[in-house]
Design a protein around this motif. Structure first.
Motif, PDB file in Angstrom:
ATOM      1  N   THR A  37      17.066  -8.309 -23.425  1.00  0.00           N
ATOM      2  CA  THR A  37      15.849  -9.468 -22.834  1.00  0.00           C
ATOM      3  C   THR A  37      15.818  -9.992 -21.519  1.00  0.00           C
ATOM      4  O   THR A  37      14.970 -10.807 -21.009  1.00  0.00           O
ATOM      5  N   ARG A  38      16.651  -9.809 -21.076  1.00  0.00           N
ATOM      6  CA  ARG A  38      17.042  -9.583 -19.912  1.00  0.00           C
ATOM      7  C   ARG A  38      18.036  -8.966 -18.999  1.00  0.00           C
ATOM      8  O   ARG A  38      18.896  -8.652 -19.439  1.00  0.00           O
ATOM      9  N   ASP A 143      18.386 -21.315 -15.306  1.00  0.00           N
ATOM     10  CA  ASP A 143      17.023 -21.045 -16.052  1.00  0.00           C
ATOM     11  C   ASP A 143      16.929 -19.317 -16.741  1.00  0.00           C
ATOM     12  O   ASP A 143      16.449 -19.487 -17.957  1.00  0.00           O
ATOM     13  N   LYS A 144      18.543 -18.368 -16.507  1.00  0.00           N
ATOM     14  CA  LYS A 144      18.730 -17.526 -17.424  1.00  0.00           C
ATOM     15  C   LYS A 144      19.157 -18.250 -19.167  1.00  0.00           C
ATOM     16  O   LYS A 144      19.035 -18.027 -19.781  1.00  0.00           O
ATOM     17  N   HIS A 147      16.340 -19.392 -20.726  1.00  0.00           N
ATOM     18  CA  HIS A 147      16.123 -18.060 -21.442  1.00  0.00           C
ATOM     19  C   HIS A 147      16.815 -17.314 -22.149  1.00  0.00           C
ATOM     20  O   HIS A 147      16.100 -16.838 -23.435  1.00  0.00           O
ATOM     21  N   HIS A 151      15.062 -17.358 -26.924  1.00  0.00           N
ATOM     22  CA  HIS A 151      14.867 -15.874 -27.474  1.00  0.00           C
ATOM     23  C   HIS A 151      16.123 -15.925 -28.433  1.00  0.00           C
ATOM     24  O   HIS A 151      16.191 -15.497 -29.161  1.00  0.00           O
ATOM     25  N   ASN A 172      12.092 -24.733 -21.054  1.00  0.00           N
ATOM     26  CA  ASN A 172      11.723 -23.260 -21.524  1.00  0.00           C
ATOM     27  C   ASN A 172      10.235 -23.122 -21.278  1.00  0.00           C
ATOM     28  O   ASN A 172       9.593 -23.507 -21.187  1.00  0.00           O
ATOM     29  N   THR A 173      10.446 -21.528 -21.036  1.00  0.00           N
ATOM     30  CA  THR A 173       9.235 -21.023 -20.945  1.00  0.00           C
ATOM     31  C   THR A 173       8.296 -20.694 -22.028  1.00  0.00           C
ATOM     32  O   THR A 173       7.045 -20.065 -22.316  1.00  0.00           O
TER      33      THR A 173
END
Length: 183
Positions: A37-38, A143-144, A147, A151, A172-173
């Protein structure tokens, strides 16, 4: 940075050395989600403490010789010349049954027996979702981390604590994901 092939190569290297390691951290989350995912700066691995020397020797033979962080008996981070990093988390106990990691303050953190996840289409041992959440507590989320937890929750419905249900900058985005309180 490590890619899926790097992760699988390190896991194969350790298996060949008789080390029972299971994936934690960002790659562990991606294993539970089932796809990458990243980008990841390092590979976190939990392994039985009595296999630490074998892991270090196998990694050294593969070029992981630079010690980034030596916090033993809690953790040891190694890197190779290409900048790939592996962070080892030794535990007392076996890879089959899980184990306890000795923390710097003398307390212990329990890693249950590994579960299975998928990296690069291959089934690998990894840390379970609830433990992944516990590993992300005790520090301000980055941020990670938001993320990863978003997920992980979307894939497994694991309960998330309040700091991972925040919205807005740094939060959370994926606000459309319904969150449950952590027990």
């Amino acid at each position: 940075m490590l890619n899926e092939d790097d992760v699988l190569d390190v896991l194969d290297l350790l298996v060949d050395a008789g080390v029972s390691a299971w994936v934690d951290g960002g790659w562990g989350v991606d294993a539970l989600v089932g796809h990458t995912t990243r980008p990841h700066d390092d590979l976190d691995l939990v392994l039985p403490r009595h296999q630490l020397d074998a892991a270090r020797q196998a990694l050294a033979a593969a070029g992981f010789t630079t010690v980034l962080r030596d916090l033993l008996p809690t953790a040891l981070a190694l890197a190779d010349g290409a900048g790939r990093a592996v962070d080892l988390h030794p535990v007392t106990g076996s890879g089959r049954d899980g184990g306890d990691q000795l923390l710097p303050d003398g307390q212990r953190f329990r890693y249950p027996a590994p579960v299975t996840g998928t990296i690069g289409g291959r089934t690998i041992p990894c840390v379970d979702a609830a433990t992944q959440v516990r590993c992300h507590l005790g520090y301000p989320p980055r941020d990670k981390d938001h993320h990863d937890m978003a997920h992980l929750h979307a894939r497994t419905a694991v309960a998330l604590p309040a700091e991972y249900r925040a919205s807005g900058p740094g939060g959370n985005t994926q606000r459309d994901i319904p969150y449950r309180d952590i027990a």
